[in-house]
Motif scaffolding. Sequence first.
Motif, PDB file in Angstrom:
ATOM      1  N   UNK A  12       0.748  -1.273   0.145  1.00 50.49           N
ATOM      2  CA  UNK A  12      -0.207  -0.121  -0.105  1.00 50.49           C
ATOM      3  C   UNK A  12       0.799   1.603  -0.158  1.00 50.49           C
ATOM      4  N   UNK A  13       1.029   2.350  -1.272  1.00 55.21           N
ATOM      5  CA  UNK A  13       1.556   3.771  -0.776  1.00 55.21           C
ATOM      6  C   UNK A  13       0.506   4.473  -1.865  1.00 55.21           C
ATOM      7  N   UNK A  15       1.019   7.700  -1.454  1.00 53.63           N
ATOM      8  CA  UNK A  15       1.518   8.769  -1.357  1.00 53.63           C
ATOM      9  C   UNK A  15       2.871   8.970  -2.763  1.00 53.63           C
ATOM     10  N   UNK A  16       2.992   6.919  -3.166  1.00 52.55           N
ATOM     11  CA  UNK A  16       4.343   6.568  -3.702  1.00 52.55           C
ATOM     12  C   UNK A  16       5.200   7.187  -3.073  1.00 52.55           C
ATOM     13  N   UNK A  17       5.727   6.574  -2.355  1.00 46.01           N
ATOM     14  CA  UNK A  17       6.914   7.053  -1.534  1.00 46.01           C
ATOM     15  C   UNK A  17       7.785   5.575  -2.039  1.00 46.01           C
ATOM     16  N   UNK A  18       7.547   4.806  -1.760  1.00 53.36           N
ATOM     17  CA  UNK A  18       8.216   3.145  -2.219  1.00 53.36           C
ATOM     18  C   UNK A  18       9.444   3.573  -3.892  1.00 53.36           C
ATOM     19  N   UNK A  19       9.241   4.167  -4.621  1.00 52.38           N
ATOM     20  CA  UNK A  19       9.359   3.899  -5.451  1.00 52.38           C
ATOM     21  C   UNK A  19      11.189   5.419  -5.143  1.00 52.38           C
ATOM     22  N   UNK A  20      11.248   6.045  -4.924  1.00 50.27           N
ATOM     23  CA  UNK A  20      12.166   7.509  -3.591  1.00 50.27           C
ATOM     24  C   UNK A  20      12.741   6.439  -2.909  1.00 50.27           C
ATOM     25  N   UNK A  69       3.471   5.936  10.916  1.00 52.77           N
ATOM     26  CA  UNK A  69       2.499   6.132  12.101  1.00 52.77           C
ATOM     27  C   UNK A  69       1.250   6.011  11.796  1.00 52.77           C
ATOM     28  N   UNK A  70       1.088   5.722  10.033  1.00 51.82           N
ATOM     29  CA  UNK A  70      -0.191   5.175   9.330  1.00 51.82           C
ATOM     30  C   UNK A  70       0.779   4.147   8.503  1.00 51.82           C
ATOM     31  N   UNK A  71       0.589   3.015   8.400  1.00 45.99           N
ATOM     32  CA  UNK A  71       1.088   2.287   7.217  1.00 45.99           C
ATOM     33  C   UNK A  71       0.373   2.405   5.863  1.00 45.99           C
ATOM     34  N   UNK A  72      -1.173   2.749   5.990  1.00 43.52           N
ATOM     35  CA  UNK A  72      -1.455   2.920   4.834  1.00 43.52           C
ATOM     36  C   UNK A  72      -0.950   4.063   4.297  1.00 43.52           C
ATOM     37  N   UNK A  73      -0.666   4.599   4.636  1.00 43.57           N
ATOM     38  CA  UNK A  73      -0.226   6.103   4.301  1.00 43.57           C
ATOM     39  C   UNK A  73       1.193   7.111   5.007  1.00 43.57           C
TER      40      UNK A  73
END
Length: 129
Positions: A12-13, A15-20, A69-73
Amino acid sequence: MELEQFIAEWTEDPAEVKPTFLEYKNLLESLEDTKVHFIARPGITFSLRGEKTSQDKRPLFVMVDVIDDDPADRWLSVCFYGETITDPDELGDFVPGGLLGEDGHCFDVDSPDVKDYIAGRIREAHANQ
């Protein structure tokens, strides 16, 4: 192994921060004379810590935190020792005592255009450590 498991289970990502995060991980792994440590504190942070192996004054030169703090975001915060980087665009925040008890300079990765700017700070901190 723990890092690979974290990456694989991070599905779940919004905010699309995983690629960064992965870009910064790859950057740290590519820097000469650098070890990368992963510290998992579920519900708080998942942290990549870049250590320059040729120096022993400090345990790291950069900390890349996935704020959980919010694993979904989740979102990213990248911190440095204050005197190891410059911030010409003034995008970061001074954090007194914020990096292992020393003054830090932290950046929230809140837009794609700061990604490369922060990568430059990672290279700068590595060179100055």
